[in-house]
Scaffold this active site. Structure first.
Site, PDB file in Angstrom:
ATOM      1  N   CYS A  14     -16.319  16.800  59.554  1.00 11.60           N
ATOM      2  CA  CYS A  14     -15.213  17.678  59.481  1.00 11.60           C
ATOM      3  C   CYS A  14     -15.333  18.644  60.611  1.00 11.60           C
ATOM      4  CB  CYS A  14     -15.678  18.415  58.071  1.00 11.60           C
ATOM      5  SG  CYS A  14     -15.036  19.984  57.833  1.00 11.60           S
ATOM      6  N   HIS A  33     -12.446  39.382  55.634  1.00 14.38           N
ATOM      7  CA  HIS A  33     -11.554  39.886  54.611  1.00 14.38           C
ATOM      8  C   HIS A  33     -11.204  41.385  54.660  1.00 14.38           C
ATOM      9  CE1 HIS A  33     -14.697  37.165  52.807  1.00 14.38           C
ATOM     10  NE2 HIS A  33     -13.696  36.348  52.924  1.00 14.38           N
TER      11      HIS A  33
HETATM   12  N1  MSP Z   1      -9.190  31.359  48.805  1.00 17.45           N
HETATM   13  C1  MSP Z   1      -8.443  30.646  49.872  1.00 17.45           C
HETATM   14  C2  MSP Z   1      -7.192  31.524  49.997  1.00 17.45           C
HETATM   15  C3  MSP Z   1      -6.186  31.258  49.094  1.00 17.45           C
HETATM   16  S1  MSP Z   1      -4.990  31.981  49.160  1.00 17.45           S
HETATM   17  C4  MSP Z   1      -3.716  31.390  48.195  1.00 17.45           C
HETATM   18  C5  MSP Z   1      -9.461  31.133  51.168  1.00 17.45           C
HETATM   19  N2  MSP Z   1     -10.301  32.220  50.759  1.00 17.45           N
HETATM   20  S2  MSP Z   1     -11.204  32.821  51.850  1.00 17.45           S
HETATM   21  O1  MSP Z   1     -12.358  33.703  51.095  1.00 17.45           O
HETATM   22  O2  MSP Z   1     -11.922  31.923  52.568  1.00 17.45           O
HETATM   23  O3  MSP Z   1     -10.632  33.925  52.807  1.00 17.45           O
HETATM   24  C6  MSP Z   1      -9.906  33.440  54.047  1.00 17.45           C
HETATM   25  C7  MSP Z   1      -9.249  34.603  54.405  1.00 17.45           C
HETATM   26  O4  MSP Z   1     -10.167  35.748  54.668  1.00 17.45           O
HETATM   27  C8  MSP Z   1      -8.611  34.437  56.076  1.00 17.45           C
HETATM   28  O5  MSP Z   1      -7.309  33.764  55.653  1.00 17.45           O
HETATM   29  C9  MSP Z   1      -8.514  35.905  56.457  1.00 17.45           C
HETATM   30  O6  MSP Z   1      -7.584  36.504  55.812  1.00 17.45           O
HETATM   31  C10 MSP Z   1      -9.963  36.431  55.829  1.00 17.45           C
HETATM   32  N3  MSP Z   1     -11.003  35.987  57.056  1.00 17.45           N
HETATM   33  C11 MSP Z   1     -11.985  35.447  56.700  1.00 17.45           C
HETATM   34  N4  MSP Z   1     -12.782  35.124  57.962  1.00 17.45           N
HETATM   35  C12 MSP Z   1     -12.011  35.838  59.143  1.00 17.45           C
HETATM   36  C13 MSP Z   1     -12.509  36.248  60.168  1.00 17.45           C
HETATM   37  N5  MSP Z   1     -13.438  35.903  61.094  1.00 17.45           N
HETATM   38  N6  MSP Z   1     -11.605  37.211  61.023  1.00 17.45           N
HETATM   39  C14 MSP Z   1     -10.279  37.619  60.414  1.00 17.45           C
HETATM   40  N7  MSP Z   1      -9.977  37.049  59.003  1.00 17.45           N
HETATM   41  C15 MSP Z   1     -10.703  36.332  58.402  1.00 17.45           C
HETATM   42  O7  MSP Z   1      -9.199  30.774  52.301  1.00 17.45           O
END
Ligand code: MSP
Length: 648
Positions: free
Chosen positions: A143, A21
């Site tokens: 999954c 994040h």
């Molecule tokens: N809530 C949804 C997004 C909705 S947008 C309309 C979601 N949330 S999440 O908390 O899972 O966040 C995913 C995002 O976090 C990824 O797309 C990326 O931006 C970031 N990342 C989460 N893990 C990551 C890594 N290991 N490496 C890089 N970024 C990653 O999906």
């Protein structure tokens, strides 16, 4: 004025923020700052995604109501960003009324148009992903993401006619090469669209199964599927449909996501927008995953990297610089503290930090801390200025294309070029020769280029950039600096400006390594690990005259000094002892002298000390110094003598 709008995914509040994040948000912040410096009116949105099964489950596990739970975790995200120097314009939560209203308006619009219908659906539902999987998508019946067996659910639901827009979407991607970038993800989406008919999207959940969501405006028994709700944040936050912000920023929106959520952003979202008669977004920018020792980050593996810990250990500048410098946008990258420390020591401490340290302290030594007026330029000056122009152009072009490692590497050509320029122009020698005209030009070329570098790194390391500018006597103001002009203007740093005495922005860091005990805090000898006394034995306070005669002490002039690449306290000093080749002496003087303090000085060297390696660098002698209350003084000659003169 041109505009720029950048969004991050809105993060699920089912877990605390981690490195992934932090990366996306730092990239968004850097891009936002970059475009601001390019003279644009910018807007940066982030937020949290708070509905759905996942959140309900996490709240239950925490013995909290969903609302209490989302309030707590959302605040963790919101409070983290300022600590990572991410300055967003807005933070949206999907539980806010302003968002709920827009989601319901869009649902109603698409429903009235006939693009949402009621039907029966049976499918393999993964609770982790909050979506149905087709047989084809499952791997060994599981999954592919969670490696758990999905539950087969059959129920009546509302569906969005996504398939109706498949051909339009394909054509739009083909007509707009930058719509999804980098190219590998564009190709992935195109092949998905070419591989068969898109299924319609189930966009509701019966309240009998889930109540934590936005109620469908046309059926009170259902809530909205979390993705149909979440994606709309990008327009609800900027006041769709009437707000000026929406009119200004929507046409220039850049979404930033990782590859995990490519499909919802590349397929669901544009087709939803089309159905709602809203222009598609401008760009979807997709990055890879941060891996820990080549494995996915996961709570269960216990390898989740907490961004705040990294920031506290290594500083925000090193953390942000590393993330942007290390990951090729689009590719996966491995995170390790060793790599971070390596970058910090090499690029920041050694290259950039050294440049600032050396130049500021020379400005004090030679010009009383005041920027001198440049005189006639010589070929070296013209060359370094050209190199600088090239470096800045590369940086700007590559940054705009999200190729951050190339951008930074490009700019560092200038940083390293300037360090070399110091070595070749040898300001200490000019000073000695009293060639003040030439020295003024050299120092001005250095300081003006440093100003340019400090401005350029603002998007990546804003705190350090502002401090560097302050050290150059400049108050930072993003409206005053326009990057596009920088490569071609010269002389913005005013002569007469007072600069800081020194700069210690990027102290070197050492990874902790086990060390044998040799000295206690008072510097007294203590027992070494093999049990022997490391200090003097009683009775051996005198030496024989012959012992003293064994020492070969010589006077030499310090030619150049560099910081040791792997040790904070050590300097690599090249001394002319009147021999064919200068000698390298590794000296523990870094705490007391800057390289410029030493360059040009005559020192006394123990010339017949057996060469030995100190942190991989050969030391061919020892420089003698005197320990004082305040620190250290050099042992030197009362008058200049020929290099190699013997001390007896
Ligand atoms: N809530 C949804 C997004 C909705 S947008 C309309 C979601 N949330 S999440 O908390 O899972 O966040 C995913 C995002 O976090 C990824 O797309 C990326 O931006 C970031 N990342 C989460 N893990 C990551 C890594 N290991 N490496 C890089 N970024 C990653 O999906």
């Amino acid at each position: 004025m041109d505009s720029f709008y950048i969004t991050t995914p809105i993060y699920y509040v089912n877990a605390k923020p981690h490195l992934g994040h932090a990366y996306t948000t730092i990239v968004a912040d850097s891009l936002n700052r970059f475009h601001k410096l390019m003279g644009k009116d910018t807007y940066f949105l982030t937020g949290t995604d708070e509905h759905g099964d996942k959140i309900v489950k996490a709240a239950e596990a925490n013995n909290q109501s969903p609302q209490e739970y989302v309030d707590t975790i959302s605040a963790l995200f919101r409070n983290l960003w300022p600590d990572l120097q991410c300055e967003h314009n807005d933070f949206i939560r999907t539980t806010e009324p302003r968002h709920v209203k827009v989601v319901q308006d869009i649902l109603q619009k698409v429903y009235d148009k006939g693009d949402i219908y009621f039907g029966e659906y049976g499918g393999h539902y993964c609770y982790g992903c909050e979506r149905f999987y087709t047989e084809k998508e499952l791997v060994d019946g599981k999954c592919p993401d969670h490696l758990t067996e999905p539950e087969y659910i059959s129920e009546k639901n509302y569906f969005f006619k996504m398939g109706k827009y498949q051909d339009w979407l394909k054509q739009h991607i083909l007509n707009n090469p930058d719509f999804i970038r980098p190219e590998q993800y564009r190709n992935e989406v195109l092949s998905l669209l070419e591989s068969g008919a898109l299924e319609d999207l189930c966009i509701s959940r019966p309240k009998s199964r889930l109540t934590w969501g936005i109620e469908l405006p046309f059926d009170k028994d259902y809530v909205t599927y979390v993705w149909f709700d979440a994606l709309i944040n990008y327009i609800s936050a900027i006041g769709y449909p009437e707000d000026e912000k929406f009119k200004e920023f929507w046409p220039v929106v850049n979404h930033l996501v990782a590859k995990d959520i490519l499909k919802p952003h590349a397929v669901f979202w544009p087709t939803m927008l089309k159905a709602a008669e809203i222009e598609p977004y401008q760009n979807l920018n997709v990055h890879g995953y941060w891996l820990i020792k080549d494995t996915k980050m996961s709570k269960s593996l216990g390898n989740v990297v907490e961004p705040l810990k990294m920031k506290d250990t290594y500083g925000i500048n090193a953390f942000r610089y590393f993330l942007l410098r290390e990951m090729s946008f689009g590719q996966d990258s491995s995170f390790s503290e060793e790599a971070l420390v390596g970058r910090l020591n090499a690029d920041l401490a050694n290259d950039l930090g050294n440049l600032f340290n050396r130049t500021l302290s020379m400005t004090h030594k030679y010009f009383g801390g005041v920027v001198p007026s440049p005189m006639d330029e010589e070929i070296e000056d013209v060359e370094i200025k050209k190199l600088g122009q090239q470096a800045m152009h590369t940086y700007q072009e590559e940054f705009a294309k999200l190729r951050f490692p190339r951008a930074l590497e490009g700019l560092w050509e200038l940083v390293r070029g300037l360090n070399k320029y110091i070595d070749t122009t040898a300001p200490w020698a000019l000073f000695k020769e009293k060639n003040m005209d030439r020295l003024s030009t050299v120092m001005y070329v250095l300081l003006e280029n440093m100003r340019k570098i400090a401005v350029h790194v603002w998007p990546v390391i804003p705190e350090a950039s502002e401090e560097m500018l302050e050290q150059l006597g400049i108050q930072f103001d993003p409206r005053k600096f326009v990057l596009t002009k920088e490569p071609d203007v010269w002389g913005l740093l005013e002569s007469g400006t007072e600069v800081a005495k020194s700069s210690n922005l990027f102290p070197r860091v050492e990874l902790p390594e086990p060390q044998p005990v040799a000295k206690n805090g008072n510097g007294k000898a203590v027992k070494t690990s093999d049990g022997k006394k490391a200090g003097k034995e009683e009775g051996d306070e005198f030496i024989e005259f012959e012992d003293f005669q064994k020492l070969d002490l010589r006077v030499g002039t310090v030619l150049t000094v560099e910081r040791h690449p792997d040790a904070d306290r050590l300097l690599l000093v090249r001394v002319d002892l009147g021999e064919d080749e200068p000698r390298q002496v590794v000296a523990g003087l870094a705490e007391f002298f800057s390289p410029e303090d030493l360059e040009g000085r005559q020192v006394v060297v123990v010339a017949n000390l057996k060469p030995r390696k100190l942190r991989k660098q050969v030391s061919q002698g020892m420089i003698l110094a005197i320990k004082t209350e305040e620190g250290m003084e050099l042992l030197t000659s009362s008058a200049e003598v020929i290099n190699g003169s013997k001390v007896s």
